[in-house]
Motif scaffolding. Structure first.
Motif, PDB file in Angstrom:
ATOM      1  N   GLU A   6       0.863  -1.195   0.000  1.00 16.27           N
ATOM      2  CA  GLU A   6       0.000   0.000   0.000  1.00 16.27           C
ATOM      3  C   GLU A   6       0.898   1.244   0.000  1.00 16.27           C
ATOM      4  OE1 GLU A   6      -2.637  -0.661  -0.976  1.00 16.27           O
ATOM      5  OE2 GLU A   6      -3.649  -2.286   0.055  1.00 16.27           O
ATOM      6  N   HIS A  11      -3.518  -9.091  -1.727  1.00 15.59           N
ATOM      7  CA  HIS A  11      -4.254  -8.515  -0.599  1.00 15.59           C
ATOM      8  C   HIS A  11      -5.608  -9.206  -0.457  1.00 15.59           C
ATOM      9  CE1 HIS A  11      -1.811  -4.579  -1.470  1.00 15.59           C
ATOM     10  NE2 HIS A  11      -1.063  -5.660  -1.397  1.00 15.59           N
ATOM     11  N   ASP A  48     -10.167  -4.043  -0.172  1.00 13.62           N
ATOM     12  CA  ASP A  48      -9.119  -4.123  -1.198  1.00 13.62           C
ATOM     13  C   ASP A  48      -9.728  -4.505  -2.555  1.00 13.62           C
ATOM     14  OD1 ASP A  48      -7.379  -4.555   1.405  1.00 13.62           O
ATOM     15  OD2 ASP A  48      -6.020  -3.946  -0.188  1.00 13.62           O
ATOM     16  N   GLU A  96      -2.422  -6.103  -5.839  1.00 11.52           N
ATOM     17  CA  GLU A  96      -3.722  -6.145  -5.152  1.00 11.52           C
ATOM     18  C   GLU A  96      -4.239  -7.571  -4.992  1.00 11.52           C
ATOM     19  OE1 GLU A  96      -5.361  -4.060  -2.873  1.00 11.52           O
ATOM     20  OE2 GLU A  96      -4.648  -2.674  -4.390  1.00 11.52           O
TER      21      GLU A  96
HETATM   22 FE   FE2 Z   1      -4.570  -3.338  -1.402  1.00  9.89          FE
END
Ligand code: FE2
Ligand code: FE2
Length: 475
Positions: free
Chosen positions: A152, A245, A213, A242
């Motif tokens: 992030e 996540h 997310d 991503e």
């Molecule tokens: Fe993320």
């Protein structure tokens, strides 16, 4: 183009050293970023060696390298997907024209706003999660938390690069402001509400990484279609990060469910009080957390009718999810879409111009995608032979934005009175008692291979390492 230069102060694959002014500006921002990480990054972790992946190239094969790193030494940098030759704009009023390599003057304010809003979510989630390391259920989970956090941080770098390179002095000011706002702070909060909520425990963290997310995924997918090519290339690479996540969230909840089901079968009970006495999280509590995170997250897509959404699309700034795979005219003029409205005490679908409903279109695509993982969680429950099903609440439940804001709707989609809401809200959303119970389970487990009682071990370790690998060395 795709390989990353790590010999520089700021690792990058954008030939940063050829643009001295930009390089200098970013090198001035870098210590402020590190200061922010020191103040607001993971609590008490600065000296840990963490088994992290770092991008070494943006090629789909093997972009990641794993090794133990101190987080403040993580090589945050600027990585863009390679440029597509002769990329054309493929939606909106400029469809068919060449993609922009620079920001058109007339769209400057809107593009800046889009980039700042995306950029603001990145440090916000690090701030929301900063105390979680103190109550991790295992070393494996601690490492995953830290991986999400450093990435992030890198996503913030990605947005700040665009601001510095393409928006001059305004962009540099926005870059500073991104380090000054704070999640949940009254006088200078983060821009979007879901990023000002607390992430107080690991059940919330897993729900956040699964649901919120995933909002990130959908926003990034829409921006990856952008006519502004540097934004499209940046967000494409962010999407590859991503995915991990969301994996952390989906597998995390799946492991909580699996542990709960094992206890239910062992004790032959579905009584939440007995299950709580056994130190696991009962399924109705998981459902309430799900209701909360789902509803707060779908608000992030914005008002169901929005002239800004129409402008962003028509001017080519932000596309739809998988714009390229759709078979319509990619301009959408004269088309309509159904949105929900409360009329005469009832939820009705009404047709509105599709261009104005593009937030709703993206929200609906998001909902379809979220349901997939919930079904996979239900498989875990089903396999354990337990007659219980998790569901996502109705789209109108617990909403705070657009025409549904403030309307009281039950999770199954009935418009209800304030009185009924007040009587039932504790069975629909986490109550103070639920949160206190979940908080009471959070103790720190860090011996390699050991897991807190409320969560099952993962099926596999990270990067094919064993589950009892030393993912974090505490020094
Ligand atoms: Fe993320
Ligand atoms: Fe992100």
């Amino acid at each position: 183009m795709s390989s990353i230069d790590y010999s520089e102060k700021i690792p990058n694959n954008v030939n940063l050293s050829e643009d001295r002014t930009l390089q200098r500006a970013l090198e001035q921002w870098q210590p402020n970023y590190l200061q922010w990480w020191g103040d607001m990054g993971p609590d008490g972790s600065q000296n840990f060696d963490v088994y992290l992946r770092t991008a070494v190239s943006v090629d789909p094969q093997g972009w990641a390298q794993f090794g133990h790193v101190k987080m403040p030494d993580y090589r945050w940098g600027i990585f863009l997907n390679p440029a597509e030759a002769d990329r054309k704009i493929h939606f909106g009023d400029h469809k068919g024209e060449a993609a922009w390599q620079d920001v058109p003057g007339e769209y400057r304010a809107n593009l800046r706003r889009i980039i700042v809003t995306q950029g603001d979510t990145e440090p916000a989630s690090v701030e929301q999660q900063r105390h979680l390391g103190l109550t991790c259920p295992s070393q494996y989970d601690l490492r995953n938390l830290f991986q999400v956090n450093v990435e992030e941080g890198r996503h913030l770098w990605a947005m700040v690069y665009l601001l510095h390179k393409y928006f001059g002095r305004d962009g540099r000011e926005e870059g500073e402001a991104l380090l000054e706002r704070r999640s949940g702070q009254e006088d200078n909060p983060r821009i979007l509400q879901a990023f000002n909520e607390e992430t107080p425990d690991w059940l919330s963290f897993f729900m956040f990484t699964y649901f919120t997310d995933r909002d990130g995924k959908f926003q990034l997918c829409a921006l990856a279609e952008s006519s502004f090519d540097p934004l499209a290339r940046t967000t494409k690479f962010m999407l590859t990060e991503e995915a991990h996540h969301m994996f952390v969230g989906e597998s995390g909840i799946s492991r909580v469910i699996s542990r709960t089901c094992a206890a239910m079968n062992e004790l032959k009970t579905d009584d939440p009080a007995k299950l709580r006495a056994a130190g696991v999280i009962d399924l109705p509590t998981i459902q309430r957390y799900l209701n909360f995170h789902f509803s707060v997250t779908i608000d992030l897509f914005g008002a169901d009718e929005s002239s800004n959404a129409a402008t962003f699309y028509s001017t080519g700034l932000k596309g739809r999810y998988e714009e390229g795979k759709r078979v319509d005219d990619h301009q959408l003029k004269g088309q309509s879409y159904r949105v929900l409205k409360v009329q005469g005490g009832q939820l009705n679908e009404v047709e509105v111009p599709m261009l104005n409903a593009l937030n709703e279109v993206l929200r609906d695509d998001y909902i379809t995608d979220s349901v997939g993982g919930v079904n996979r969680w239900n498989k875990v429950i089903e396999k354990a032979g337990i007659p219980f099903k998790l569901t996502v609440p109705h789209k109108a439940f617990h909403r705070n934005i657009g025409s549904l804001a403030g309307v009281k709707v039950s999770p199954d989609g009935r418009v209800i009175s304030e009185a009924e809401w007040a009587a039932k809200v504790d069975s629909w959303l986490p109550s103070g008692a639920d949160r206190a119970y979940v908080a009471s389970l959070m103790g720190r487990v860090v011996e390699p291979g050991k897991f807190a009682n409320w969560i099952a071990p993962p099926v596999m370790g990270i990067n094919r390492q064993p589950i009892d690998f030393d993912y974090v060395r505490f020094n």
